[in-house]
Design a protein around this motif. Structure first.
Motif, short mmCIF file in Angstrom:
data_model
loop_
_atom_site.label_atom_id
_atom_site.label_comp_id
_atom_site.label_asym_id
_atom_site.label_seq_id
_atom_site.Cartn_x
_atom_site.Cartn_y
_atom_site.Cartn_z
N MET A 191 0.83 -1.21 0.00
CA MET A 191 0.00 0.00 0.00
C MET A 191 0.86 1.26 0.00
SD MET A 191 -3.24 -0.97 2.45
CE MET A 191 -2.30 -1.64 3.83
N LEU A 192 1.97 1.25 0.73
CA LEU A 192 2.87 2.39 0.72
C LEU A 192 3.48 2.59 -0.67
CD1 LEU A 192 4.65 1.89 4.16
CD2 LEU A 192 3.28 3.88 3.50
N ASP A 193 3.79 1.49 -1.35
CA ASP A 193 4.31 1.59 -2.72
C ASP A 193 3.28 2.24 -3.64
OD1 ASP A 193 6.68 0.39 -2.00
OD2 ASP A 193 6.12 -1.60 -2.74
N GLU A 194 2.02 1.83 -3.50
CA GLU A 194 0.97 2.41 -4.33
C GLU A 194 0.84 3.91 -4.07
OE1 GLU A 194 -3.85 2.15 -5.24
OE2 GLU A 194 -2.92 0.64 -3.92
N ALA A 195 0.85 4.27 -2.79
CA ALA A 195 0.75 5.69 -2.45
C ALA A 195 1.93 6.48 -3.00
CB ALA A 195 0.65 5.86 -0.93
N ALA A 196 3.13 5.93 -2.86
CA ALA A 196 4.33 6.62 -3.36
C ALA A 196 4.26 6.83 -4.86
CB ALA A 196 5.58 5.83 -2.98
N MET A 197 3.74 5.85 -5.60
CA MET A 197 3.66 5.98 -7.05
C MET A 197 2.59 7.01 -7.45
SD MET A 197 6.07 4.22 -8.24
CE MET A 197 5.63 4.55 -9.95
N ILE A 198 1.49 7.08 -6.71
CA ILE A 198 0.47 8.10 -6.99
C ILE A 198 1.06 9.48 -6.77
CG2 ILE A 198 -1.71 9.11 -6.17
CD1 ILE A 198 -2.63 6.25 -5.48
N ILE A 199 1.76 9.64 -5.67
CA ILE A 199 2.37 10.94 -5.34
C ILE A 199 3.38 11.33 -6.41
CG2 ILE A 199 3.83 12.14 -3.67
CD1 ILE A 199 2.47 10.30 -1.52
N GLN A 200 4.15 10.35 -6.87
CA GLN A 200 5.16 10.62 -7.88
C GLN A 200 4.53 10.90 -9.24
OE1 GLN A 200 8.26 7.57 -9.30
NE2 GLN A 200 9.39 8.73 -7.75
N ASP A 201 3.55 10.10 -9.65
CA ASP A 201 2.91 10.28 -10.96
C ASP A 201 2.16 11.61 -11.02
OD1 ASP A 201 3.91 7.84 -11.74
OD2 ASP A 201 2.02 6.75 -11.43
N ASP A 202 1.52 11.99 -9.93
CA ASP A 202 0.79 13.26 -9.89
C ASP A 202 1.71 14.46 -9.64
OD1 ASP A 202 -1.64 12.14 -10.39
OD2 ASP A 202 -2.51 12.50 -8.41
N ALA A 203 2.99 14.17 -9.38
CA ALA A 203 3.95 15.24 -9.05
C ALA A 203 3.35 16.17 -7.98
CB ALA A 203 4.34 16.03 -10.28
N VAL A 204 2.84 15.54 -6.92
CA VAL A 204 2.24 16.30 -5.83
C VAL A 204 3.27 17.25 -5.23
CG1 VAL A 204 0.99 16.15 -3.65
CG2 VAL A 204 0.71 14.36 -5.37
N TYR A 205 4.47 16.76 -5.06
CA TYR A 205 5.62 17.55 -4.64
C TYR A 205 6.78 17.21 -5.58
CZ TYR A 205 3.09 18.33 -0.26
OH TYR A 205 2.14 18.68 0.67
N THR A 206 7.81 18.05 -5.56
CA THR A 206 9.06 17.74 -6.26
C THR A 206 10.13 17.53 -5.20
OG1 THR A 206 8.50 19.05 -8.21
CG2 THR A 206 10.82 18.55 -7.86
N PRO A 207 10.41 16.26 -4.83
CA PRO A 207 11.49 16.01 -3.87
C PRO A 207 12.83 16.41 -4.49
CG PRO A 207 10.06 14.08 -4.12
CD PRO A 207 9.73 15.02 -5.23
#
Length: 517
Positions: free
Chosen positions: A466-482
């Motif tokens: 589930m954490l992997d799924e959340a991380a990929m959503i955050i990355q694909d949506d570019a919610v932030y730019t780490p």
């Protein structure tokens, strides 16, 4: 003596010096309040860990250990947690610490006025079973709950009520803003915001005294050259941070050295997702994920790390570093530096030449303003015209909370050392207890659905999925730019023994002055 330490922890000397000492330390940021529930930021929580205490605390190695609770255990099949409190504990004014203070501290910290309410999102009730037993009831199993409350500090209910501080004052002031009545190893003697704060030992502290400090004086020094000069002159014992460009000079100077490590903090860019317009009245280009993705491709992070951070930092691909529990290997690749791709995305979104504001603190993170200046230049090369608005952090947080930004710089250190933490604070839809630092207003139903499941899952493999799924959503949506994981660079005078933790909290009870080598 010149040394560059790579270990994050220094052990205390086996024998403490017999002579007690005044200890002086400095950092760029003054804690903006003495209220432990008003502001969830490292300068505040780190400083207040010296005067207030929680049920649990983190040790030198960041592991959870007993503090005001001697023990804890789950209740039933995930219904909550029972904490057995330490008896014989006194507040600085002599009042006894009991379960009543825990219930009060929960109601205060979980209130609408609190900045730490997200810690208690799954909590339904806190019950005083007796004077020294407390049950924290939860809506679902919470296997990492004790880890999540290491910075939940206990306040004396009678003192708060007598002084009109029953609730935190996040954007205002009350008695608790400038006064302290904790149970910690140190007491507040005097406080001059932005000038000097003086702590003295609490003779009635319940713990084993390991320090030899008679007086601890904290001075905020925003100008890095002034801080280095004070360290080299012997006026200050420890400075945080040493500017990257000055680390070699400090190490080459007799009597001082640089203690370095890697912080748990990821530096990132955030965006105004839900604003109707930019600060200048133009269309909000950051509502379009293509623009947010373009920002990621436009920034040359390796160049920033080499030119500004002196090679001391590590690139980041997500909202936590690889050292954190729950880090997603599936999202370990950060956006490639590709100016052509960035230009293509900007053109596709019809935003070439757009003007906006990049908000940035100038006294909070290592080289924060310089990093933002570099980002402005990189964005200009792909057709995005950012105007830098840099300001002291004391003004910065109120501006972000008032939605006065288009794009902004943020550093985040997960208090639980777990990937769930930034999802709860930074990504979940903003509400009374969740998404309290989600300034940009990002909202995704799937993220909101995943968070409680992540919090309650006891199977590590299922939780990581589930954490992997959340991380990929955050990355694909570019919610932030780490951008990168911030380094730790402390300047230390010889003869000082201390501990440098990955959360960058400065814990005075581990400091000894005048140690012979």
């Amino acid at each position: 003596m010149h040394r560059l330490f790579t270990a994050s922890v220094l052990a205390l000397a086996t024998a403490l010096p017999t002579q007690a000492e005044t200890f002086r330390w400095a950092a760029t940021t003054d804690p903006q309040t003495m209220d432990p529930h008003a502001v969830s930021s490292a300068p505040v929580l780190g400083f207040l860990n010296n005067v207030y205490e929680g049920l649990v605390r983190r040790g030198r190695d960041m592991s959870i250990e007993p503090a005001l609770a001697e023990s804890w255990e789950p209740i039933g099949e995930g219904e909550g947690w029972r904490f057995v409190l330490r008896q014989g504990v006194s507040f600085h004014d002599g009042a006894d610490f009991t379960a009543e203070d825990v219930v009060f501290s929960y109601e205060r910290a979980a209130s609408e006025e609190s900045d730490v309410a997200s810690w208690f999102a799954p909590v339904t009730e806190v019950v005083a079973v007796d004077d020294y037993t407390v049950d924290v009831m939860t809506s679902s199993p919470q296997p990492i709950f004790p880890d999540s409350i290491a910075n939940w500090m206990m306040m004396d209910s009678g003192w708060a009520e007598a002084n009109g501080a029953e609730r935190p004052a996040r954007d205002a002031e009350n008695y608790a803003t400038g006064n302290v009545n904790g149970t910690g190893a140190f007491m507040l003697q005097s406080r001059q915001p932005d000038l000097e704060t003086v702590l003295v030992p609490f003779d009635g502290w319940w713990g084993e005294v390991e320090h030899n400090i008679t007086e601890a004086i904290f001075t905020p020094i925003q100008n890095s050259a002034t801080a280095v000069a004070a360290l080299l002159a012997g006026d200050i014992d420890v400075i945080d941070p040493v500017p990257v460009q000055d680390a070699a000079r400090v190490n080459a100077t007799d009597g001082v050295y640089v203690l370095d490590g890697i912080e748990a903090r990821v530096i990132m860019l955030g965006f105004a997702h839900d604003h109707e317009s930019l600060q200048n009245g133009g269309d909000n280009i950051f509502a379009d994920p293509r623009i947010r993705q373009a920002v990621g491709h436009a920034i040359n992070v390796p160049a920033i790390l080499q030119a500004i951070m002196g090679g001391a930092a590590e690139p980041a691909s997500q909202l936590v570093s690889p050292a954190m529990r729950g880090y997603s290997e599936a999202a370990s690749d950060r956006p490639a530096y590709d100016q052509d791709l960035a230009r293509s995305l900007i053109a596709e979104a019809g935003a070439d030449g757009a003007n906006f504001t990049l908000s940035c603190p100038n006294d909070r993170y290592l080289n924060d303003e310089s990093v933002c200046q570099a980002i402005v230049g990189m964005l200009a090369q792909v057709g995005l015209n950012a105007t830098l608005d840099a300001m002291p952090v004391s003004n910065y947080w109120p501006e972000l909370r008032a939605d006065n930004f288009d794009m902004y710089l943020l550093g985040w250190s997960p208090g639980t050392f777990d990937a769930e933490h930034p999802i709860r604070f930074l990504v979940h839809t903003s509400g009374e207890r969740l998404g309290t630092w989600n300034f940009g207003g990002y909202s995704n139903p799937r993220i909101d659905e995943l968070l409680p499941a992540i919090q309650s899952e006891i199977d590590d493999a299922a939780r990581q999925e589930m954490l992997d799924e959340a991380a990929m959503i955050i990355q694909d949506d570019a919610v932030y730019t780490p951008l990168y994981v911030q380094p730790l660079l402390w300047g230390v005078r010889d003869g000082i023994e201390l501990t440098q933790r990955a959360d960058n909290f400065f814990i005075l009870r581990w400091v000894t002055v005048g140690v012979s080598e």
